[in-house]
Scaffold this active site. Structure first.
Site, mmCIF file in Angstrom:
data_model
loop_
_atom_site.group_PDB
_atom_site.id
_atom_site.type_symbol
_atom_site.label_atom_id
_atom_site.label_comp_id
_atom_site.label_asym_id
_atom_site.label_seq_id
_atom_site.Cartn_x
_atom_site.Cartn_y
_atom_site.Cartn_z
ATOM 1 C CB SER A 204 107.151 6.321 -23.028
ATOM 2 O OG SER A 204 106.823 7.373 -22.158
ATOM 3 C CG HIS A 232 108.476 2.282 -24.857
ATOM 4 N ND1 HIS A 232 107.502 2.175 -25.830
ATOM 5 C CD2 HIS A 232 107.908 2.976 -23.845
ATOM 6 C CE1 HIS A 232 106.408 2.793 -25.427
ATOM 7 N NE2 HIS A 232 106.620 3.284 -24.222
ATOM 8 C CE LYS A 261 103.535 0.891 -23.955
ATOM 9 N NZ LYS A 261 103.792 1.626 -22.727
#
Ligand SMILES: *Cc1c(COP(=O)(O)O)cnc(C)c1O
Length: 404
Positions: A204, A232, A261
């Site tokens: 991250s 991610h 996200k």
């Protein structure tokens, strides 16, 4: 009718004691801690940030072009995603009403789980209140006393939180160092009953990827369960499928991630076999003892998955934008939409972030303990909505600030 006291009640026994200066140290403790953090430039504060139109953020009276949002596909503001959330609220209300095991398991959750499992090519999935809750619940459910956990040193804080909630022996291995992980397993595996290896799929704060194919082979040969955190990766690499697909790795048995996200909303999940998911649903404490996600978050995630699965060109954009940036600055080619520029000292990272804000860009400085001491950095997160001109201008500004 009021119950009115006719005479003052006798003082509470605790209040009869003379004030003890040592008893009043809570605020002193907080002030001293804050002063210590201030001195090291490590104090953090919340800044109101209104995101009304991606990729812009309004803060402190200014409109800044944000390179700090994890909303890689800008789906938090997609009309179809917002409409799905609104419709779910109209039908099912604003909250879920309870833990999923009581009354919080509204029908949209099953649909979302089927969709996530299909995307990750696993039999089943379990949706949690957040990614943090997922990791804090999964790890202690699977690893107990007599067990071993290996974890990458740069894995996300909530994977570490999961290890802290487990009595298993935890060993940290060097970042992405498969040989060291192998040495540790060769020396230690036989001393433990079961073993779990934890890593981010995309890291991250560094944006690099884990060697998932190699880790999967290692785990297979030492009878270790591999768990990847794809917060991610989903929606931005591997054609949207995430880091396991991108690595061409054999199926990773435990794939967790977040809905907050690229999916643009809120919530977390685990994709795994049916048996593992059934166990998680009955034993993971952060699922059992926490309220189910609001219906709107679940509906929004389903609508976002529709877009991710049907718009491959959109999915490719954030990584392409990040690569345009790394190319312009002669940095190592981006492996994900996240690009770090390491500055070193926290105050220098803060100053660089302030200079970028003066030029109209929002790029948050990331400081310890989120990253190791001495590696405070600017963390750039690229989204589909950034234009090529935005990126060229950003690269030029960064070059003038850090002089690379
Ligand atoms: C953001 C993040 C999480 C936490 O997910 P939330 O849904 O925000 O709680 C977990 N792991 C990684 C790698 C993350 O970046």
């Amino acid at each position: 009718m009021f119950l009115r006291k006719t005479s003052p009640s006798p003082p509470h026994p605790l209040r009869q004691r003379r004030p003890n200066p040592k008893m009043n140290t809570l605020d002193d403790f907080a002030s001293a801690k804050l002063a210590e953090l201030d001195a090291q430039h490590l104090r953090r504060t919340l800044v109101e940030s209104a995101r009304e139109e991606a990729p812009w953020v309004f803060r402190e009276g200014r409109r800044l072009l944000s390179f700090s949002c994890n909303d890689y596909l800008n789906l938090s503001h997609h009309p179809a995603v917002k409409a799905a959330a609104v419709e779910a609220i109209a039908r099912y209300g604003a909250g879920s009403g309870g833990s999923r095991l009581v009354t919080g398991n509204h029908p949209l959750l099953g649909e979302l789980e089927t969709r996530l499992a299909r995307l990750k090519r696993t039999e089943a999935a379990c949706v949690f209140g957040s990614g943090y809750l997922a990791n804090a619940g999964i790890v202690p459910t699977l690893a107990g006393a007599k067990d071993l956990i290996l974890i990458d040193e740069l894995a996300h804080a909530c994977l570490f939180a999961g290890t802290q909630l487990s009595p298993a022996k935890t060993i940290i291995f060097r970042h992405n160092d498969v040989s060291q992980a192998e040495e540790l397993l060769a020396a230690q595996r036989a001393n433990f009953r079961r073993a779990l290896l934890l890593t981010d799929g995309v890291f991250s704060m560094d944006g690099d990827r884990a060697p998932l194919a190699e880790l999967a082979a290692l785990c297979a040969s030492y009878d270790v369960w591999l768990m990847s955190d794809d917060a991610h990766g989903l929606g931005v690499i591997g054609g949207g499928g995430g880091s396991v697909t991108a690595a061409g790795a054999p199926p990773v048995p435990l794939q967790m991630g977040t809905l907050s996200k690229a999916i643009g909303g809120y919530g977390g999940y685990l994709c795994a076999s049916k048996q593992v998911i059934d166990l998680i649903k009955t034993r993971a404490r952060t699922l059992v003892y926490s309220t189910g996600l609001p219906p709107a978050s679940v509906a929004a995630a389903i609508a976002a998955l529709d877009i991710i699965e049907n718009d491959p060109l959109l999915v490719e954009k954030p990584l392409a934008k990040a690569r345009a940036f790394t190319k312009a600055l002669n940095l190592p080619e981006a492996q994900s939409p996240i690009v770090p520029v390491i500055i070193g000292a926290p105050e220098a990272a803060l100053a660089a972030s302030r200079q970028l804000a003066e030029a109209g860009f929002l790029v948050t400085a990331i400081r310890p303990p989120t990253v190791p001491a001495g590696t405070a950095r600017l963390r750039f997160a690229f989204s589909a909505a950034h234009s090529d001109e935005d990126i060229a201008r950003l690269a030029q500004t960064v070059r003038s600030i850090i002089g690379s």
